[in-house]
Write a protein that holds these residues in place. Structure first.
Motif, PDB file in Angstrom:
ATOM      1  N   SER A 188      -1.031  -4.457   4.739  1.00 29.68           N
ATOM      2  CA  SER A 188      -0.350  -3.421   3.958  1.00 29.68           C
ATOM      3  C   SER A 188       0.479  -3.953   2.807  1.00 29.68           C
ATOM      4  O   SER A 188       1.012  -3.174   2.013  1.00 29.68           O
ATOM      5  CB  SER A 188       0.539  -2.576   4.871  1.00 29.68           C
ATOM      6  OG  SER A 188       1.438  -3.390   5.598  1.00 29.68           O
ATOM      7  N   THR A 197      -3.755  -3.535   9.710  1.00 30.97           N
ATOM      8  CA  THR A 197      -3.832  -3.288   8.275  1.00 30.97           C
ATOM      9  C   THR A 197      -3.055  -4.338   7.491  1.00 30.97           C
ATOM     10  O   THR A 197      -1.924  -4.675   7.840  1.00 30.97           O
ATOM     11  CB  THR A 197      -3.262  -1.894   7.943  1.00 30.97           C
ATOM     12  OG1 THR A 197      -3.974  -0.919   8.695  1.00 30.97           O
ATOM     13  CG2 THR A 197      -3.380  -1.595   6.468  1.00 30.97           C
ATOM     14  N   SER A 244       1.499   3.064   3.331  1.00 33.58           N
ATOM     15  CA  SER A 244       1.801   2.211   4.485  1.00 33.58           C
ATOM     16  C   SER A 244       3.181   2.512   5.056  1.00 33.58           C
ATOM     17  O   SER A 244       4.028   3.149   4.422  1.00 33.58           O
ATOM     18  CB  SER A 244       1.732   0.742   4.071  1.00 33.58           C
ATOM     19  OG  SER A 244       2.725   0.457   3.094  1.00 33.58           O
ATOM     20  N   ASN A 251       0.854  -1.195   0.000  1.00 34.70           N
ATOM     21  CA  ASN A 251       0.000   0.000   0.000  1.00 34.70           C
ATOM     22  C   ASN A 251       0.883   1.236   0.000  1.00 34.70           C
ATOM     23  O   ASN A 251       1.815   1.344   0.804  1.00 34.70           O
ATOM     24  CB  ASN A 251      -0.902   0.027   1.234  1.00 34.70           C
ATOM     25  CG  ASN A 251      -1.892  -1.129   1.255  1.00 34.70           C
ATOM     26  OD1 ASN A 251      -2.047  -1.844   0.270  1.00 34.70           O
ATOM     27  ND2 ASN A 251      -2.547  -1.324   2.391  1.00 34.70           N
ATOM     28  N   THR A 281       6.748   0.543  -3.664  1.00 39.52           N
ATOM     29  CA  THR A 281       5.573  -0.302  -3.449  1.00 39.52           C
ATOM     30  C   THR A 281       5.692  -1.690  -4.072  1.00 39.52           C
ATOM     31  O   THR A 281       4.752  -2.476  -3.991  1.00 39.52           O
ATOM     32  CB  THR A 281       4.314   0.383  -4.022  1.00 39.52           C
ATOM     33  OG1 THR A 281       4.517   0.656  -5.417  1.00 39.52           O
ATOM     34  CG2 THR A 281       4.018   1.680  -3.282  1.00 39.52           C
TER      35      THR A 281
END
Length: 549
Positions: free
Chosen positions: A495, A493, A458, A455, A467
């Motif tokens: 992520s 989360t 994140s 993400n 990413t």
């Protein structure tokens, strides 16, 4: 065509052949040469993947999915050259290949024997990638005289005869024991070890002698005379404060000069640039502070079981100019007593590593909970991530019976909610891999490098600086994606995901200074001169925590 250096050991095991090989590889690189290192292990296991960590230590995993000896970790950490499946072989793998060929009829009805069929298979393995590098360093596991090692010693003897003269040399690592009562270093064990080596047709060109005491010149001369090597090819190997002093120490002792002389390259070899290792040594010996990290695991009685983790934490400390003081805590101490705070208070960070089986898992869950609730930096690796997810499922999402199929054995026991399940199918490149619970254990996990997508907002994307990542895996259980919404609504989360969005790779807690769990093994790619981003930032977070307590 590569030049070959065969590294053997004598007198006793565990003298540091892997470290000596790795340091020599680094020294040759410092002179501008390209190198590759490989390990030939005499044990009958196909690979160490099914061995107990107490039996063999860590299993090091390569990008292409090989489960290998931990020495390959040393090779990578010192040279930066990514190991491959073709850099590790065992007797079990050799015999399996030979017998498969025999069953197919490849030998045209011949009687299969150790010589030439087994030795030819080993020789074929040794020369894979021969045209890719300047030097190929091959370490032979065990010690000379071990019965299981004889086919390997015979193979390297034959190999050196098959190659043009001057393309192969032998380096033999031995022990010089010190007798305190008489105040003497004894050379006789080394003499007998070399005699054993010569009896099977191998004459060492270089002797590397481990010793706790300084080796006098007269003893070096004695070893040279009776072992038939040049005096400047007797290389002392003393105990070091840190393994990362090894390249500088071996250079000072003359190892790289002796190797080049044995190949007749003394006049043409470039001077070494050791600035990288001087910087590494400086960072190790001159930290600006100290942080305390607890490693809550289940194989803590043998530190080699977590070798790459301890080294990666050291690398993170070097980057941040601090000494990382590790304390190994058996996860089982939390299973029966409410003593989590007593055991974990005072640490600046907590790491829960991987593992297999149910033993100690409740303790790991308690450690994850303590780190989350007390805002202590937490890094969960593989099983450590899964335990963090189960902890969040129980205590945040109120799935009180959250568990893992690894421990419940898929027996239909509905008391457990399988938040972690047995992975039966995944994508590798352009093909789908399928596995069943009752498959063979060896080599059947999700192994090697796989991509993940992070993400963009994140914590891990910030840590990695992007990413898209590729990391090495070794597991057969996964967090079930169907619980994602429940957990994310509670603050955990997801992520990082596999590119197809089906497999969770990373979880993190947003309202926490540093709380990350990863399904892969980032420690396997960390190096002293290039610390892994996660360990680099994990230690940074520990430094920040140390300023708060």
């Amino acid at each position: 065509m590569a030049r070959y250096i065969f590294i053997t050991g004598g007198v006793v095991s565990s003298l540091g052949k892997g470290l000596a090989s790795a340091a020599l590889g680094a020294l040759l690189q410092a002179r501008g040469y390209s190198v590759r290192l490989r390990k030939l292990d005499p044990y009958l296991n196909v690979d160490p993947g099914t061995m107990s960590p107490f039996e063999h230590g860590e299993v090091f995993v390569t990008d292409d999915g090989a489960e290998t000896d931990l020495d390959l970790g040393h090779y990578e950490r010192f040279t930066g050259v990514a190991a491959r499946q073709t850099d590790s072989i065992s007797s079990g793998r050799v015999y399996t290949t030979v017998l498969e060929k025999e069953r197919r009829g490849d030998y045209l009805g011949k009687t299969i024997q150790v010589i030439p069929h087994v030795t030819n298979e080993i020789k074929d393995f040794i020369e894979i990638g021969d045209d890719e590098v300047d030097f190929m360093l091959c370490e032979i596991g065990g010690t000379v005289g071990d019965i299981e090692g004889l086919p390997f010693f015979e193979s390297i003897r034959q190999f050196s005869q098959d190659r043009p003269r001057g393309e192969c040399i032998f380096m033999h690592l031995t022990l010089l024991p010190y007798l305190g009562a008489s105040g003497e270093l004894k050379t006789k064990p080394t003499q007998h070890s070399v005699k054993e080596l010569r009896s099977i047709g191998i004459a060492p060109d270089i002797l590397v002698c481990r010793s706790e005491q300084d080796i006098p010149e007269k003893e070096k001369a004695k070893l040279a005379l009776f072992c038939n090597v040049r005096p400047d090819a007797v290389i002392p190997a003393y105990d070091l404060d840190t393994i990362y002093d090894a390249p500088l120490a071996y250079h000072k002792a003359g190892m790289d000069r002796a190797v080049l002389a044995a190949f007749g390259l003394s006049d043409s070899a470039p001077a070494p640039d050791l600035s990288v290792w001087e910087d590494v040594s400086d960072r190790m010996h001159n930290p600006d502070g100290e942080v305390k990290v607890a490693v809550v695991g289940k194989y803590t009685q043998l530190e080699d079981a977590y070798k790459s983790i301890s080294e990666a934490l050291t690398h993170g400390g070097m980057f941040n100019r601090v000494k990382v003081k590790l304390e190994w805590i058996d996860a089982e101490v939390f299973d029966t007593a409410d003593n989590v705070a007593e055991k974990l208070s005072g640490f600046h960070a907590i790491l829960v590593p991987g593992g297999f089986g149910e033993r100690g898992t409740e303790g790991k869950i308690k450690a994850a909970q303590y780190a989350r609730e007390n805002k202590i930096p937490y890094l969960g690796i593989c099983l450590g991530m899964q335990m963090a997810v189960i902890e969040a499922a129980r205590n945040l999402a109120k799935i009180d019976n959250a568990g893992s199929e690894e421990f419940d054995h898929e027996a239909g026991d509905k008391r457990f909610e399988p938040v972690v399940y047995h992975l039966k199918e995944w994508v590798e490149g352009n093909r789908t891999i399928e596995r069943a619970v009752n498959d063979d254990k060896g080599g059947t996990m999700r192994l090697g490098a796989y991509n993940a997508t992070l993400n963009k907002d994140s914590k891990v994307a910030e840590v990695y600086g992007g990413t898209s990542i590729s990391e090495r895996h070794r597991h057969r259980y996964e967090v079930d994606i169907k619980y994602r919404k429940q957990l994310e609504d509670c603050g955990l989360t997801f992520s990082g995901m596999s590119p197809d969005g089906k497999l969770p790779e990373i979880v993190e807690v947003a309202d926490h200074p540093w709380y990350i769990g990863v399904q892969y093994h980032p420690e396997l790619k960390s190096k002293p001169f290039e610390p892994h981003p996660l360990f680099r930032d994990f230690v940074r977070a520990a430094v920040e925590q140390s300023r708060l307590v």
